[in-house]
Design an enzyme around this catalytic site. Structure first.
Site, mmCIF file in Angstrom:
data_model
loop_
_atom_site.group_PDB
_atom_site.id
_atom_site.type_symbol
_atom_site.label_atom_id
_atom_site.label_comp_id
_atom_site.label_asym_id
_atom_site.label_seq_id
_atom_site.Cartn_x
_atom_site.Cartn_y
_atom_site.Cartn_z
ATOM 1 N N ASP A 15 0.841 -1.121 -0.052
ATOM 2 C CA ASP A 15 -0.106 0.001 -0.101
ATOM 3 C C ASP A 15 0.913 1.111 0.067
ATOM 4 O OD1 ASP A 15 -1.641 2.052 0.425
ATOM 5 O OD2 ASP A 15 -2.766 0.935 2.051
ATOM 6 N N TYR A 232 0.488 -0.473 14.978
ATOM 7 C CA TYR A 232 -0.481 -0.607 13.917
ATOM 8 C C TYR A 232 -0.048 0.200 12.676
ATOM 9 C CZ TYR A 232 -4.519 -0.620 11.241
ATOM 10 O OH TYR A 232 -5.445 -0.772 10.026
ATOM 11 N N LYS A 235 -3.442 -3.157 7.834
ATOM 12 C CA LYS A 235 -3.214 -4.614 7.742
ATOM 13 C C LYS A 235 -2.535 -5.033 6.706
ATOM 14 C CE LYS A 235 -5.409 -6.731 10.980
ATOM 15 N NZ LYS A 235 -4.543 -7.287 12.065
HETATM 16 C C1 F6R Z 1 -7.302 -0.867 7.638
HETATM 17 C C2 F6R Z 1 -7.303 0.628 6.870
HETATM 18 C C3 F6R Z 1 -8.075 1.655 7.178
HETATM 19 C C4 F6R Z 1 -7.619 2.557 8.190
HETATM 20 C C5 F6R Z 1 -8.634 3.714 8.373
HETATM 21 C C6 F6R Z 1 -7.758 4.824 9.559
HETATM 22 O O1 F6R Z 1 -6.315 -1.631 6.987
HETATM 23 O O2 F6R Z 1 -6.430 0.884 5.965
HETATM 24 O O3 F6R Z 1 -9.272 1.019 7.823
HETATM 25 O O4 F6R Z 1 -7.176 1.929 9.296
HETATM 26 O O5 F6R Z 1 -9.261 4.144 7.266
HETATM 27 O O6 F6R Z 1 -6.926 5.267 9.004
HETATM 28 P P1 F6R Z 1 -6.328 6.438 9.251
HETATM 29 O O7 F6R Z 1 -5.545 6.170 10.512
HETATM 30 O O8 F6R Z 1 -5.035 6.783 8.112
HETATM 31 O O9 F6R Z 1 -6.986 7.882 9.103
HETATM 32 MG MG MG Z 2 -4.354 2.105 2.622
HETATM 33 MG MG MG Z 3 -5.029 -2.324 1.853
#
Ligand code: F6R
Ligand code: MG
Ligand code: MG
Length: 387
Positions: A15, A232, A235
């Site tokens: 990603d 974290y 994923k």
């Molecule tokens: C899960 C994922 C999303 C982010 C969520 C919060 O793998 O990529 O669910 O965890 O959108 O993202 P942030 O912390 O970047 O605002």
């Molecule tokens: Mg992403």
């Molecule tokens: Mg992804």
């Protein structure tokens, strides 16, 4: 192709930033990565490639003759991700460069953030493979389908009917916490196998071999970002390569487990269980609650090291019912909000805010007279008293 020459299929993903939050990869980053791979193909570093996306993950599918874990191939993938990241930054895409956890390449891309699944084999006269790519879930999400494909005769008729499959398969199971692996044989050891892989957060099926001749049948990317970074960082969104037909499960047997949208860990903030929904490329993006977790399946023929295809295998009404069930399960489980089992258990929350919350509340926990002293079993398996 000369007799005995091996072909390697490398699927490497990361990603590196996406459009509209974590929704999907931007086409310009696909272009940037494709340019790097096209140049490598021209120079003869790789034989062929296909670049695509699984939700917000950029996927490099490559074939070459250099074997698995080859530094040149890994560096090529790293360069492609770096170039795509530049574009992601220029466009202001969200979380640009997210999975590139290091600034420098050091010979092997594993451990730097991207996920890697590679297999090497002597091509059969016709070599069908299926590349699965999932978004918003973890590598153990493939445990259940792999068990069904290679060990469950109710899924794979060939285990009973085809003499070439009848001996069964060997599962290499990785303990991602300890960095150890064990091989278990199916059907003889399926209860031991299930005892482990039923805990997909820790025990991940890494490879499957055909027992009769140890031919590689399947391989999964096993990198767990939180275990690499210690915090974290999204994923892991795994990929898997499976060989099919003529002594391996048929393509239809390989796809069959995905007609059941089983519950996997991931989804919103990598912290929720949700159904794994099989989708075609056009739906390879996430929306509702950043999900639900999705998986695409691309079928290829590999000929003289060349990727022929792809066939977009889940782009088919035959999987409409699985998608409908996934929506129903998503509706049902979402109503639990922040409660388990929708939210992941405390071990998995270790890499999120939970330790901070516990730390903050530490002094506010007061002893209570329970009338007994709780005996709690810890990870090590030893019984220990709790103070
Ligand atoms: C899960 C994922 C999303 C982010 C969520 C919060 O793998 O990529 O669910 O965890 O959108 O993202 P942030 O912390 O970047 O605002
Ligand atoms: Mg992403
Ligand atoms: Mg992804």
């Amino acid at each position: 192709m000369s007799e005995g020459r091996t072909t390697t299929v490398s699927v490497i993903k990361a990603d590196i930033g996406s459009l509209a939050g974590h929704h999907r990869v931007h086409p310009d980053t696909i272009l940037a990565a494709s340019r790097v791979l096209a140049e490598a193909k021209r120079k003869g570093v790789i034989k062929s490639f296909y670049v695509t996306n699984a939700g917000d993950d950029l996927q490099l599918i490559m074939t070459h003759f250099k074997g698995v874990d080859n530094p040149e191939i890994h560096e090529l993938a790293w360069t492609a991700f770096r170039e795509a990241t530049k574009v992601a930054k220029d466009l202001g895409l969200y979380a640009a460069g997210q999975d590139l956890l290091s600034d420098a390449f050091s010979g092997n891309i594993r451990g730097l953030g991207p996920g890697v699944a590679e297999m090497e084999f002597v091509e059969r006269p016709s070599e069908p493979i299926v590349v699965f790519m999932a978004d918003k879930t973890e590598p153990g999400a493939f445990n259940l389908p792999l068990y069904k494909i290679f060990a469950d005769p109710f899924n794979t008729a060939g285990l009973v009917i085809d003499p070439r499959l009848h001996d069964g398969f060997i599962f290499e199971v990785l303990d991602v916490f300890e960095g150890k692996a064990v091989e278990l044989r199916a059907p003889e050891e399926i209860y031991d196998l299930l005892a482990l892989i039923g805990t997909p957060s820790r025990y991940v099926v890494k490879r499957v071999y055909r027992k009769s001749d140890r031919e590689i049948a399947a391989v999964v990317s096993s990198e767990r970002l939180s275990l690499i970074a210690g915090r974290y960082v999204g994923k892991d969104d795994p990929v898997m390569i499976v060989r099919a037909q003529s002594g391996f499960p048929a393509v239809g047997e390989v796809l069959e487990p995905f007609a059941f949208p089983h519950l996997v860990a991931g989804w919103m903030r990598g912290s929720h269980h949700g159904p794994l929904m099989p989708v075609g490329l056009k739906d390879s993006k996430v929306s509702r609650f950043d999900g639900p977790p999705r998986v695409i399946a691309l079928g290829f023929q590999v000929k003289n090291g060349e990727l022929i295809g792809p066939a977009d295998l889940f782009d088919d009404p035959a999987f409409d019912e699985a998608r409908r069930q996934a929506q129903m399960i998503a509706d049902y489980i979402r109503r639990h909000g922040p409660f388990m089992p929708h939210r992941l258990g405390p071990e998995e929350m270790e890499y999120t805010t939970l330790p901070e919350v516990l730390k903050r509340l530490k002094d506010r926990f007061k002893p209570v007279e329970m009338g007994y002293k709780p005996k709690v079993k810890h990870e090590s398996g030893e019984a220990a008293d709790v103070d």
